[in-house]
Scaffold this active site. Structure first.
Site, short mmCIF file in Angstrom:
data_model
loop_
_atom_site.label_atom_id
_atom_site.label_comp_id
_atom_site.label_asym_id
_atom_site.label_seq_id
_atom_site.Cartn_x
_atom_site.Cartn_y
_atom_site.Cartn_z
CD GLU A 1 -1.30 0.57 3.74
OE1 GLU A 1 -1.81 1.82 3.49
OE2 GLU A 1 -1.33 -0.12 4.77
CB ALA B 1 -13.36 1.54 4.38
CE LYS C 1 -3.81 2.22 11.82
NZ LYS C 1 -3.55 1.40 10.23
N1 PSU Z 1 -0.76 0.71 9.04
C1 PSU Z 1 0.52 1.32 9.21
N2 PSU Z 1 0.34 2.54 8.75
C2 PSU Z 1 -0.73 3.17 8.26
C3 PSU Z 1 -1.98 2.51 7.92
C4 PSU Z 1 -1.92 1.06 8.13
O1 PSU Z 1 1.41 0.67 9.55
O2 PSU Z 1 -0.62 4.36 8.07
C5 PSU Z 1 -2.93 3.36 7.07
C6 PSU Z 1 -3.72 1.97 6.30
O3 PSU Z 1 -3.69 2.42 4.99
C7 PSU Z 1 -4.91 1.91 6.71
C8 PSU Z 1 -5.08 3.28 7.40
O4 PSU Z 1 -5.92 1.25 5.87
O5 PSU Z 1 -4.01 3.42 7.85
C9 PSU Z 1 -6.60 3.20 7.96
O6 PSU Z 1 -7.29 4.32 7.99
P1 PSU Z 1 -8.45 4.53 8.63
O7 PSU Z 1 -8.62 4.31 9.94
O8 PSU Z 1 -8.89 5.99 8.35
O9 PSU Z 1 -9.39 3.55 7.78
#
Ligand code: PSU
Ligand code: MN
EC number: 4.2.1.70
Length: 311
Positions: free
Chosen positions: A26, A142, A160
Site C-alpha cells: 500500500e 473501511a 493498530k
Molecule cells: N498501517 C500502518 N500505517 C498506516 C496504515 C496502516 O502501519 O498508515 C494506514 C492504512 O492505509 C490503513 C489506514 O488502511 O491507515 C486506516 O485508516 P482509517 O482508519 O482512516 O481507515
C-alpha cells in the site's frame, strides 16, 4: 476519452503473465503513515524485502488519476514527497480518477485494486478497524468491510493498537473475514506482540497459508479476505508502558483538537512517532519489513502450488 483501467508496472505485468509471485504493497503508509524523509527510504526497503524473499513488489497508488499496480521509483517518490496527496479508500478511487488526482491507497483500496489486478497477497503494517469511540462516532475503517468482500490474503501485525481491538475482532467475525495467527494463537497488538485476544486458528508455514488460500478458492464458499496476523517478537516490541502512556496522551490530544474522520489514524501515528522520539517509528518499520518478507514467502508458496517449484 480517458482510459480508467489499472496500469501495470512493466515488471509486475510480466510477473503476472508468467505466474511469478507478486506481493501488493500500500502507499498510504508511505504518504500518511510514516514521517518524511524516512518514508521514501522505507518504501524502497519494503520493496527490497519482497524481492529478497523471491517475489515482485507491486506498490499500488494513483498518479494523475491513473491507478498503478507497481509504481516506479519516480512515482513512489512523488507520493512520498509531494504535498496534497489524497488518502484514498475504496469509495474514493473512481472519484479521484475522474478528477486526475494523485493519491495513496489505504489497506481497503489497495486490497480492492490488488484483487482486481489478479494479485492475491498483500503486506501492510497494521489494519484499520473499530475506533475506541465508535459507539458514538461510528468510526470504523473501511478496511474491514472491504476485506469481507475481497479475496486477498493480507499480512499485518494485527490492527493498530490505537483501535478497539476486541470490537474489531467481533466485527471481523460478523463480516466473515478469516483471521489466522502466524505461529501464534494470540492476536498481535501492532506495536505490541500480544493484544491480549485469542485466535481460533494459526498457520505454521507460508505453505500452510497458501493451502488456506487455495482451499478458499476451490471451495468457492467464501469470497473474502484472509488476515495473516504476524506478531513482532517480544524483544522487538515497543515498551508497553511507553505505549500505553503515549496512546493515552494521543487520545487526549485527538479530543482536544477535534480531529475526526480519516485524519484520525495519521494523527495518532504521527503523535506516536514524535512522542516516542522515533522508537515507535523503528518498531513500525520492523513490522512492515517482517510482513513484507512473510507475504513474499506466502506468494512464492502460492505460485509453486499453481505451477510447481521454480526451475
Ligand atoms: N498501517 C500502518 N500505517 C498506516 C496504515 C496502516 O502501519 O498508515 C494506514 C492504512 O492505509 C490503513 C489506514 O488502511 O491507515 C486506516 O485508516 P482509517 O482508519 O482512516 O481507515
Ligand atoms: Mn475512520
Amino acid at each position: 476519452m480517458t482510459d480508467f483501467h489499472i496500469r501495470f508496472g512493466a515488471e509486475v505485468a510480466e510477473a503476472l503473465r508468467t505466474g511469478r509471485p507478486v506481493v501488493a504493497l500500500e502507499s498510504t503508509i508511505v504518504s500518511h503513515g510514516l514521517p518524511r524523509p524516512d518514508n521514501l527510504r522505507v518504501a524502497r526497503e519494503i520493496e527490497q524485502a519482497v524481492r529478497d524473499a523471491g517475489a515482485v513488489p507491486a506498490t499500488i497508488g494513483m498518479i494523475g488519476g491513473e491507478l498503478v499496480a507497481g509504481l516506479d521509483d519516480a512515482q513512489l517518490t512523488r507520493l512520498a514527497t509531494v504535498d496534497g496527496v489524497a488518502k484514498l479508500s475504496v469509495r474514493d478511487l473512481a472519484v479521484a480518477a475522474a478528477t486526475g488526482a494523485d493519491g495513496a491507497t489505504t489497506v481497503a483500496a489497495t486490497s480492492a485494486v490488488a484483487a482486481a489486478a489478479g494479485i492475491g497477497v498483500f503486506a501492510t503494517g497494521g489494519l484499520g478497524g473499530v475506533h475506541r469511540e465508535a459507539a458514538q462516532t461510528f468510526d470504523e475503517s473501511a478496511d474491514l468491510i472491504t476485506l469481507a468482500r475481497t479475496p486477498i490474503a493480507v499480512v499485518c501485525a494485527g490492527v493498530k493498537s490505537i483501535l478497539d481491538v476486541g470490537a474489531t475482532l467481533e466485527r471481523l467475525e460478523t463480516l466473515g473475514v478469516s483471521v489466522v495467527g502466524y505461529r501464534t494463537r494470540r492476536f498481535p497488538g501492532f506495536y505490541l506482540t500480544d493484544s491480549g485476544f485469542d485466535l481460533d486458528w494459526s498457520a505454521e508455514s507460508p505453505e500452510q497459508v497458501a493451502d488456506m488460500i487455495a482451499a478458499r478458492d476451490q471451495q468457492a464458499t467464501h469470497h473474502g479476505g484472509l488476515i495473516v496476523a504476524n506478531p513482532l517478537p517480544t524483544d522487538e516490541q515497543l515498551d508497553p508502558d511507553l505505549h500505553d502512556r503515549t496512546l493515552a496522551e494521543g487520545l487526549a490530544l485527538l479530543a482536544r483538537d477535534g480531529v475526526t474522520g480519516k485524519a484520525v489514524t495519521p494523527f495518532l501515528l504521527a503523535h506516536f512517532h514524535s512522542a516516542t522520539e522515533g522508537a515507535s517509528l523503528a518498531v513500525n518499520i520492523r513490522i512492515i519489513l517482517r510482513n513484507a518478507d512473510l507475504a513474499a514467502r506466502i506468494a512464492v508458496a502460492a505460485a509453486q502450488r499453481r505451477t510447481g517449484p521454480a526451475a
